[in-house]
Design a protein around this motif. Structure first.
Motif, mmCIF file in Angstrom:
data_model
loop_
_atom_site.group_PDB
_atom_site.id
_atom_site.type_symbol
_atom_site.label_atom_id
_atom_site.label_comp_id
_atom_site.label_asym_id
_atom_site.label_seq_id
_atom_site.Cartn_x
_atom_site.Cartn_y
_atom_site.Cartn_z
ATOM 1 N N ASP A 1 4.303 -7.216 -5.284
ATOM 2 C CA ASP A 1 3.477 -6.670 -6.721
ATOM 3 C C ASP A 1 2.616 -5.709 -6.147
ATOM 4 O O ASP A 1 1.683 -5.570 -5.816
ATOM 5 N N GLN A 2 3.739 -4.960 -5.732
ATOM 6 C CA GLN A 2 3.000 -2.987 -5.750
ATOM 7 C C GLN A 2 2.872 -2.441 -7.408
ATOM 8 O O GLN A 2 3.657 -1.612 -7.682
ATOM 9 N N PRO A 3 1.667 -2.096 -7.633
ATOM 10 C CA PRO A 3 1.968 -0.927 -8.675
ATOM 11 C C PRO A 3 2.158 0.126 -9.014
ATOM 12 O O PRO A 3 1.869 0.895 -9.558
ATOM 13 N N GLN A 4 1.866 1.319 -7.713
ATOM 14 C CA GLN A 4 2.289 1.923 -7.395
ATOM 15 C C GLN A 4 3.968 2.691 -6.776
ATOM 16 O O GLN A 4 4.457 3.593 -6.990
ATOM 17 N N THR A 5 4.566 1.461 -6.682
ATOM 18 C CA THR A 5 6.141 1.380 -6.854
ATOM 19 C C THR A 5 6.462 2.021 -8.319
ATOM 20 O O THR A 5 6.381 1.509 -9.794
ATOM 21 N N LYS A 6 7.829 3.112 -8.355
ATOM 22 C CA LYS A 6 8.196 3.291 -9.516
ATOM 23 C C LYS A 6 9.699 3.143 -9.508
ATOM 24 O O LYS A 6 10.667 3.182 -7.987
ATOM 25 N N THR A 7 10.327 3.349 -10.801
ATOM 26 C CA THR A 7 11.813 3.098 -10.738
ATOM 27 C C THR A 7 12.837 3.666 -11.666
ATOM 28 O O THR A 7 11.620 3.951 -12.476
ATOM 29 N N GLU B 1 12.549 14.637 -10.104
ATOM 30 C CA GLU B 1 11.257 14.699 -10.220
ATOM 31 C C GLU B 1 10.308 13.572 -9.995
ATOM 32 O O GLU B 1 9.226 13.639 -9.217
ATOM 33 N N ILE B 2 11.119 12.327 -10.354
ATOM 34 C CA ILE B 2 9.913 11.551 -9.961
ATOM 35 C C ILE B 2 9.544 11.058 -8.248
ATOM 36 O O ILE B 2 8.574 9.853 -8.806
ATOM 37 N N LYS B 3 10.460 10.863 -7.570
ATOM 38 C CA LYS B 3 11.011 10.761 -6.539
ATOM 39 C C LYS B 3 10.001 8.883 -6.653
ATOM 40 O O LYS B 3 9.358 7.935 -5.963
ATOM 41 N N PRO B 4 11.378 7.916 -7.142
ATOM 42 C CA PRO B 4 11.784 6.480 -7.634
ATOM 43 C C PRO B 4 11.716 6.082 -6.551
ATOM 44 O O PRO B 4 12.193 6.540 -4.961
ATOM 45 N N ASP B 5 11.167 4.946 -5.801
ATOM 46 C CA ASP B 5 11.256 3.837 -4.854
ATOM 47 C C ASP B 5 12.650 2.561 -5.374
ATOM 48 O O ASP B 5 13.067 2.847 -3.626
ATOM 49 N N GLY B 6 12.998 2.755 -6.029
ATOM 50 C CA GLY B 6 14.546 2.636 -6.320
ATOM 51 C C GLY B 6 15.059 2.443 -7.430
ATOM 52 O O GLY B 6 15.107 2.833 -8.902
#
Length: 594
Positions: free
Chosen positions: A217-223, A263-268
């Motif tokens: 539960d980490q709000p900085q994570t992006k997909t 561009e967005i450098k997602p975590d997954g």
């Protein structure tokens, strides 16, 4: 295992209470990223629901039969999720349809579901909907501005305080046992069936998946999201992200995925093997273009990656070599995916073991999972811990469900994720759910008594004229290990021997032709060339050695054109439509046995 009694639309208030975000949902609008905050989504969706109520949309008595159905046909975008949430909050049921759905299927789905309204993304899809006979449809709304067709924002403008107050009362009354969506299967074997999934079905799958494959539960994570939201896996994972406070960015299209990743450098992200194969093919094409020491280093790294074993972590000399490969070659792979990837989850079809080894060796963790729409969908997934991942399998069963193999090897599953049934088809429901067990139609085996391996579809097994059963999928997966084979389908039902239709990897074949001093040719010329046929004969002979004699491919036909969704040979989730291919290439198949 217990799970919360949430409805899917509770994800908004849950996120607002636990981790309100400024970039909950994101998409490109006019060339720039547009972010929607959690608060903005809640306000917009409530007004959207109120507008639907004013237009007469209702959940009735919260039964599938008496709740209104609302259809949607659109690519991935925030408006897709807004529509889903807004429809759920009224008690109505969303019926998603793939934009690539053929007209007869589109008409069938709209009429069987008796969809009251439909939301479409653009002018082209408006015309598509208008071209079919839909007596139940009362209106069309668009996400893009289309002249002469109401924009979905007109529903938001209808909202008033009284209706918003009524909406809150309705939301409280909606049970989590109510059907949240009816997802029509892609119809690979006939008429599509509407899978009824309740809020409880999908929420249980979310929480069992989170327990098995923890998402922090980490709000900085992006997909990054690009698999169709019409498919249950991407829909389920969307709500898993929302309940986990993870930001979702929608790719502009399949063609822009590479740019969007940078561009967005997602975590997954989630994907299907076909797209991973495409990434790998592009990497290999670049490797083939290299010369000298760079070329040698590239292919040395690839060979090193093929030997990667997650069960026995790299040690000694291999570890030293791998660290060099990661620094000099694989680093560029990770940068091409944005540089921050900590997970890629793949499903929908079997992933090549070779592909999994190379990507994981490169420091790009890829985890294979499995599950049908009828189970909301996840049944199994490989885990982040090394001891819970086996390449070539779909992993252990997730927490909270029971899974077993029938006597014939069919995978059976029982638990709260299993669908309510097929809409309007209780007789079909009775065929697949027996004593609470969902019969998936997939044949599998157990490795180490924990890891499930899918070997084939029950309906795709065929018998040769000699009475021997053949499972095509393992043969196809083995053959696709060759860099020369782009796509393949094994044939031979009621025939004397096994044959194959093959689409060559033309870019790789052309490199081979150049090395062998063969002239430039068109695809049509390549598939007829004797030297190319000799090459493919040697490729098949090499892989045939590891296959039972009765299952070995004796003859084949090379095809000049890749199978695609637009061509009708693949489903929107990029699985082969075997029935379509067998019918379309009947003459080529006959030539194999002539």
């Amino acid at each position: 295992m217990n799970y919360p009694t949430y409805r899917l639309f509770d994800a908004i208030s849950y996120q607002l209470e636990n981790f309100p975000k400024s970039d909950a949902l994101n998409a490109k609008e006019n060339g720039r990223w547009r972010s929607y905050s959690t608060q903005e989504i809640e306000n917009l969706v409530n007004r959207f629901s109120a507008g639907l109520l004013i237009r007469g949309v209702s959940g009735g008595d919260f039964t599938a039969e008496n709740s209104d159905k609302i259809a949607i046909i659109s690519g991935n975008r925030p408006e897709w999720v807004f529509t889903d949430l807004a429809v759920q909050q009224t008690g109505a049921i969303l019926t998603p349809i793939y934009p690539t759905t053929a007209l007869p299927e589109l008409e069938y789905i709209l009429n069987e579901s008796q969809a009251k309204y439909i939301f479409v993304s653009n002018a082209e899809l408006v015309e598509k909907v208008k071209s079919v006979n839909t007596p139940y449809l009362q209106g069309i709304y668009t996400f893009d501005k289309v002249e002469g067709v109401p924009h979905y924002s007109e529903l938001l403008d209808l909202a008033d305080d009284g209706t918003l107050h009524t909406l809150e009362k309705i939301k409280q009354q909606i049970p989590n046992s109510h059907v949240a969506t009816i997802i029509y299967t892609s119809g690979t074997t006939g008429v599509p069936k509407g899978v009824m999934l309740t809020h409880s079905n999908i929420v249980s799958n979310i929480y069992f998946s989170k327990a098995s494959f923890p998402f922090p539960d980490q709000p900085q994570t992006k997909t990054l999201s690009f698999l169709p939201l019409n498919h249950i896996f991407e829909k389920m994972i969307t709500y898993l992200y929302m309940f986990s406070g993870i930001s979702i960015y929608y790719a502009e299209s399949l063609e822009t995925i590479a740019d969007n990743l940078r561009e967005i450098k997602p975590d997954g992200f989630t994907t299907v093997p076909r797209l991973l194969e495409k990434v790998y093919e592009k990497i290999m094409a670049k490797g083939n273009a290299l010369t000298g020491i760079k070329r040698k280093l590239f292919f040395w790294s690839i060979q090193l990656g093929m030997q990667y074993d997650n069960i026995n972590p790299p040690k000694g000399l291999y570890n030293f070599k791998l660290s060099i490969a990661r620094k000099l070659v694989f680093k560029k792979w990770r940068e091409a995916l944005g540089g921050n990837i900590s997970f890629i989850i793949t499903g929908g079809a079997a992933a090549s073991e070779k592909l999994l080894r190379v990507f994981n060796a490169a420091g790009i963790p890829v985890y294979e999972g499995y599950g049908p729409t009828e189970n909301s969908p996840v049944i199994c997934v490989n885990r982040k811990q090394n001891n819970d991942t086996r390449y070539g399998t779909v992993g252990p069963a997730i927490e909270g469900i029971e899974v077993k193999l029938a006597e014939d090897g069919e995978i059976l599953v029982k638990g709260p994720c299993v669908m309510k049934g097929y809409y309007k088809h209780p007789e079909l429901t009775a065929e697949v759910i027996k004593d609470g067990w969902l019969h998936t139609g997939d044949i599998g085996t157990l490795i180490e008594n924990r890891f499930f391996k899918i070997t084939d579809r029950k309906k795709e097994l065929f018998k040769t004229s000699g009475g021997k059963y053949v499972a095509p999928q393992p043969i196809e997966n083995k053959m696709k290990e060759s860099k020369f084979i782009e796509q393949i389908i094994v044939v031979g039902s009621e025939r004397k021997f096994v044959g194959a239709l093959i689409v060559p990897a033309f870019n790789v074949v052309r490199e081979w032709m150049k090395e062998n001093n063969l002239p430039e040719m068109s695809n049509e010329e390549i598939v007829k060339n004797d030297k190319v046929h000799e090459l493919f004969r040697s490729v098949l002979d090499h892989h045939n050695k590891s296959i039972n004699k009765v299952e070995q491919i004796k003859k084949f036909v090379l095809l000049p054109k890749e199978w695609s969704v637009d061509g009708g040979e693949m489903t929107p989730k990029l699985s082969l439509r075997r029935k379509v291919i067998l019918e379309k290439y009947a003459a080529e198949i006959e030539s194999i046995y002539h």
